[in-house]
Design a protein around this motif. Structure first.
Motif, PDB file in Angstrom:
ATOM      1  N   ALA A  41       0.853  -1.195   0.000  1.00  0.00           N
ATOM      2  CA  ALA A  41       0.000   0.000   0.000  1.00  0.00           C
ATOM      3  C   ALA A  41       0.886   1.241   0.000  1.00  0.00           C
ATOM      4  O   ALA A  41       1.851   1.323   0.767  1.00  0.00           O
ATOM      5  CB  ALA A  41      -0.918  -0.003   1.209  1.00  0.00           C
ATOM      6  N   ALA A  42       0.573   2.178  -0.861  1.00  0.00           N
ATOM      7  CA  ALA A  42       1.406   3.373  -0.980  1.00  0.00           C
ATOM      8  C   ALA A  42       0.554   4.629  -0.947  1.00  0.00           C
ATOM      9  O   ALA A  42      -0.611   4.622  -1.335  1.00  0.00           O
ATOM     10  CB  ALA A  42       2.213   3.321  -2.271  1.00  0.00           C
ATOM     11  N   ARG A  43       1.169   5.688  -0.479  1.00  0.00           N
ATOM     12  CA  ARG A  43       0.551   7.013  -0.548  1.00  0.00           C
ATOM     13  C   ARG A  43       1.643   8.014  -0.891  1.00  0.00           C
ATOM     14  O   ARG A  43       2.819   7.802  -0.572  1.00  0.00           O
ATOM     15  CB  ARG A  43      -0.183   7.354   0.735  1.00  0.00           C
ATOM     16  N   ALA A  44       1.235   9.085  -1.523  1.00  0.00           N
ATOM     17  CA  ALA A  44       2.202  10.085  -1.979  1.00  0.00           C
ATOM     18  C   ALA A  44       1.632  11.479  -1.797  1.00  0.00           C
ATOM     19  O   ALA A  44       0.417  11.674  -1.825  1.00  0.00           O
ATOM     20  CB  ALA A  44       2.557   9.849  -3.443  1.00  0.00           C
ATOM     21  N   VAL A  45       2.535  12.442  -1.597  1.00  0.00           N
ATOM     22  CA  VAL A  45       2.171  13.849  -1.524  1.00  0.00           C
ATOM     23  C   VAL A  45       3.170  14.648  -2.356  1.00  0.00           C
ATOM     24  O   VAL A  45       4.292  14.193  -2.620  1.00  0.00           O
ATOM     25  CB  VAL A  45       2.142  14.393  -0.076  1.00  0.00           C
ATOM     26  N   GLN A  46       2.756  15.837  -2.715  1.00  0.00           N
ATOM     27  CA  GLN A  46       3.622  16.768  -3.423  1.00  0.00           C
ATOM     28  C   GLN A  46       4.034  17.852  -2.438  1.00  0.00           C
ATOM     29  O   GLN A  46       3.194  18.374  -1.699  1.00  0.00           O
ATOM     30  CB  GLN A  46       2.879  17.390  -4.615  1.00  0.00           C
ATOM     31  N   LEU A  47       5.314  18.191  -2.416  1.00  0.00           N
ATOM     32  CA  LEU A  47       5.823  19.261  -1.564  1.00  0.00           C
ATOM     33  C   LEU A  47       6.590  20.239  -2.440  1.00  0.00           C
ATOM     34  O   LEU A  47       7.587  19.870  -3.065  1.00  0.00           O
ATOM     35  CB  LEU A  47       6.737  18.699  -0.466  1.00  0.00           C
ATOM     36  N   ASP A  48       6.105  21.455  -2.499  1.00  0.00           N
ATOM     37  CA  ASP A  48       6.777  22.523  -3.230  1.00  0.00           C
ATOM     38  C   ASP A  48       7.198  23.577  -2.221  1.00  0.00           C
ATOM     39  O   ASP A  48       6.421  23.946  -1.342  1.00  0.00           O
ATOM     40  CB  ASP A  48       5.839  23.143  -4.274  1.00  0.00           C
ATOM     41  N   CYS A  49       8.419  24.041  -2.346  1.00  0.00           N
ATOM     42  CA  CYS A  49       8.919  25.079  -1.450  1.00  0.00           C
ATOM     43  C   CYS A  49       9.304  26.305  -2.289  1.00  0.00           C
ATOM     44  O   CYS A  49       9.537  26.192  -3.488  1.00  0.00           O
ATOM     45  CB  CYS A  49      10.123  24.566  -0.663  1.00  0.00           C
ATOM     46  N   THR A  59       2.972  21.808   4.786  1.00  0.00           N
ATOM     47  CA  THR A  59       3.968  22.234   3.790  1.00  0.00           C
ATOM     48  C   THR A  59       5.027  23.163   4.378  1.00  0.00           C
ATOM     49  O   THR A  59       6.215  22.968   4.133  1.00  0.00           O
ATOM     50  CB  THR A  59       3.299  22.911   2.581  1.00  0.00           C
ATOM     51  N   ALA A  60       4.611  24.165   5.137  1.00  0.00           N
ATOM     52  CA  ALA A  60       5.581  25.131   5.668  1.00  0.00           C
ATOM     53  C   ALA A  60       6.582  24.462   6.599  1.00  0.00           C
ATOM     54  O   ALA A  60       7.793  24.713   6.508  1.00  0.00           O
ATOM     55  CB  ALA A  60       4.860  26.273   6.378  1.00  0.00           C
ATOM     56  N   ASP A  61       6.092  23.597   7.491  1.00  0.00           N
ATOM     57  CA  ASP A  61       6.992  22.902   8.425  1.00  0.00           C
ATOM     58  C   ASP A  61       7.959  21.979   7.687  1.00  0.00           C
ATOM     59  O   ASP A  61       9.145  21.912   8.013  1.00  0.00           O
ATOM     60  CB  ASP A  61       6.189  22.096   9.444  1.00  0.00           C
ATOM     61  N   ALA A 115       9.025   7.488  11.241  1.00  0.00           N
ATOM     62  CA  ALA A 115       9.191   8.247   9.997  1.00  0.00           C
ATOM     63  C   ALA A 115       9.002   9.734  10.261  1.00  0.00           C
ATOM     64  O   ALA A 115       9.782  10.568   9.784  1.00  0.00           O
ATOM     65  CB  ALA A 115       8.205   7.760   8.946  1.00  0.00           C
ATOM     66  N   ASP A 116       7.989  10.083  11.014  1.00  0.00           N
ATOM     67  CA  ASP A 116       7.730  11.473  11.384  1.00  0.00           C
ATOM     68  C   ASP A 116       8.891  12.029  12.196  1.00  0.00           C
ATOM     69  O   ASP A 116       9.464  13.074  11.875  1.00  0.00           O
ATOM     70  CB  ASP A 116       6.418  11.552  12.172  1.00  0.00           C
ATOM     71  N   ALA A 117       9.278  11.311  13.254  1.00  0.00           N
ATOM     72  CA  ALA A 117      10.317  11.788  14.162  1.00  0.00           C
ATOM     73  C   ALA A 117      11.671  11.934  13.486  1.00  0.00           C
ATOM     74  O   ALA A 117      12.357  12.943  13.655  1.00  0.00           O
ATOM     75  CB  ALA A 117      10.432  10.851  15.364  1.00  0.00           C
ATOM     76  N   GLU A 118      12.069  10.943  12.705  1.00  0.00           N
ATOM     77  CA  GLU A 118      13.421  10.949  12.122  1.00  0.00           C
ATOM     78  C   GLU A 118      13.541  11.807  10.867  1.00  0.00           C
ATOM     79  O   GLU A 118      14.640  12.015  10.368  1.00  0.00           O
ATOM     80  CB  GLU A 118      13.885   9.529  11.854  1.00  0.00           C
ATOM     81  N   SER A 119      12.401  12.306  10.357  1.00  0.00           N
ATOM     82  CA  SER A 119      12.463  13.167   9.170  1.00  0.00           C
ATOM     83  C   SER A 119      12.017  14.592   9.477  1.00  0.00           C
ATOM     84  O   SER A 119      11.746  15.367   8.570  1.00  0.00           O
ATOM     85  CB  SER A 119      11.580  12.593   8.055  1.00  0.00           C
ATOM     86  N   ALA A 120      11.928  14.940  10.781  1.00  0.00           N
ATOM     87  CA  ALA A 120      11.476  16.272  11.195  1.00  0.00           C
ATOM     88  C   ALA A 120      10.106  16.618  10.599  1.00  0.00           C
ATOM     89  O   ALA A 120       9.834  17.745  10.267  1.00  0.00           O
ATOM     90  CB  ALA A 120      12.514  17.327  10.834  1.00  0.00           C
ATOM     91  N   GLY A 121       9.288  15.596  10.409  1.00  0.00           N
ATOM     92  CA  GLY A 121       7.939  15.807   9.893  1.00  0.00           C
ATOM     93  C   GLY A 121       7.809  15.778   8.384  1.00  0.00           C
ATOM     94  O   GLY A 121       6.699  15.837   7.860  1.00  0.00           O
ATOM     95  N   VAL A 122       8.901  15.657   7.666  1.00  0.00           N
ATOM     96  CA  VAL A 122       8.832  15.638   6.200  1.00  0.00           C
ATOM     97  C   VAL A 122       8.035  14.419   5.729  1.00  0.00           C
ATOM     98  O   VAL A 122       7.226  14.514   4.802  1.00  0.00           O
ATOM     99  CB  VAL A 122      10.229  15.679   5.550  1.00  0.00           C
ATOM    100  N   PHE A 123       8.230  13.273   6.372  1.00  0.00           N
ATOM    101  CA  PHE A 123       7.481  12.067   6.003  1.00  0.00           C
ATOM    102  C   PHE A 123       6.296  11.816   6.947  1.00  0.00           C
ATOM    103  O   PHE A 123       5.934  10.673   7.197  1.00  0.00           O
ATOM    104  CB  PHE A 123       8.411  10.853   5.934  1.00  0.00           C
ATOM    105  N   ALA A 124       5.690  12.887   7.449  1.00  0.00           N
ATOM    106  CA  ALA A 124       4.516  12.781   8.315  1.00  0.00           C
ATOM    107  C   ALA A 124       3.273  13.054   7.488  1.00  0.00           C
ATOM    108  O   ALA A 124       2.771  14.174   7.448  1.00  0.00           O
ATOM    109  CB  ALA A 124       4.626  13.752   9.480  1.00  0.00           C
ATOM    110  N   PHE A 125       2.796  12.054   6.793  1.00  0.00           N
ATOM    111  CA  PHE A 125       1.547  12.197   6.008  1.00  0.00           C
ATOM    112  C   PHE A 125       0.875  10.857   5.862  1.00  0.00           C
ATOM    113  O   PHE A 125       1.428   9.830   6.070  1.00  0.00           O
ATOM    114  CB  PHE A 125       1.815  12.821   4.635  1.00  0.00           C
TER     115      PHE A 125
END
Length: 125
Positions: A41-49, A59-61, A115-125
């Motif tokens: 099972a996979a999920r994906a998001v787009q992050l633009d900065c 996104t901002a965090d 994943a959330d903790a070790e990526s500073a929230g980048v992979f928190a979705f």
């Protein structure tokens, strides 16, 4: 004669692509982030900065965390949070560009909280 003109045009176009062309936009920071479970099972998001936008829930965090690590996923800060020791592995991937430079990152986390903790929230979705 028309055959020569078309050949010359093609050669000229090819030469321009090889020696010139636009330089990468150093403000281009657009990433596709994916998480995949062991059962596929996979999920994906787009992050633009620059500016922060996309389908990532924070996104901002996430952009701030990547900015602090200069776009290097291996250098993302770690959040100080308690996580359960339930083993539910996730494959995390990031592809795209950070400030015009290509990004290709892949790692495995033991569960969503890690994943959330070790990526500073980048992979928190």
């Amino acid at each position: 004669m028309p055959m020569f003109a078309a050949g010359s045009l093609a050669a000229c176009t090819l030469t321009m692509l090889c020696i010139g062309g636009p330089s990468p936009d150093t403000s281009d920071s657009s990433l596709t982030l994916t998480l995949q479970t062991a059962d596929g099972a996979a999920r994906a998001v787009q992050l633009d900065c620059d500016p922060a936008s996309g389908t990532h829930p924070a996104t901002a965090d996430a952009c701030d965390a990547l900015e602090a690590a200069d776009g290097d996923f291996a250098r993302l800060a770690t959040k100080n949070q308690a996580c359960t020791m339930i083993f539910a592995p996730l494959q995390a991937e990031a592809t795209g560009h950070w400030r015009g430079e290509p990004v290709r990152f892949s790692t495995e986390y033991s569960n969503e909280c890690v994943a959330d903790a070790e990526s500073a929230g980048v992979f928190a979705f």
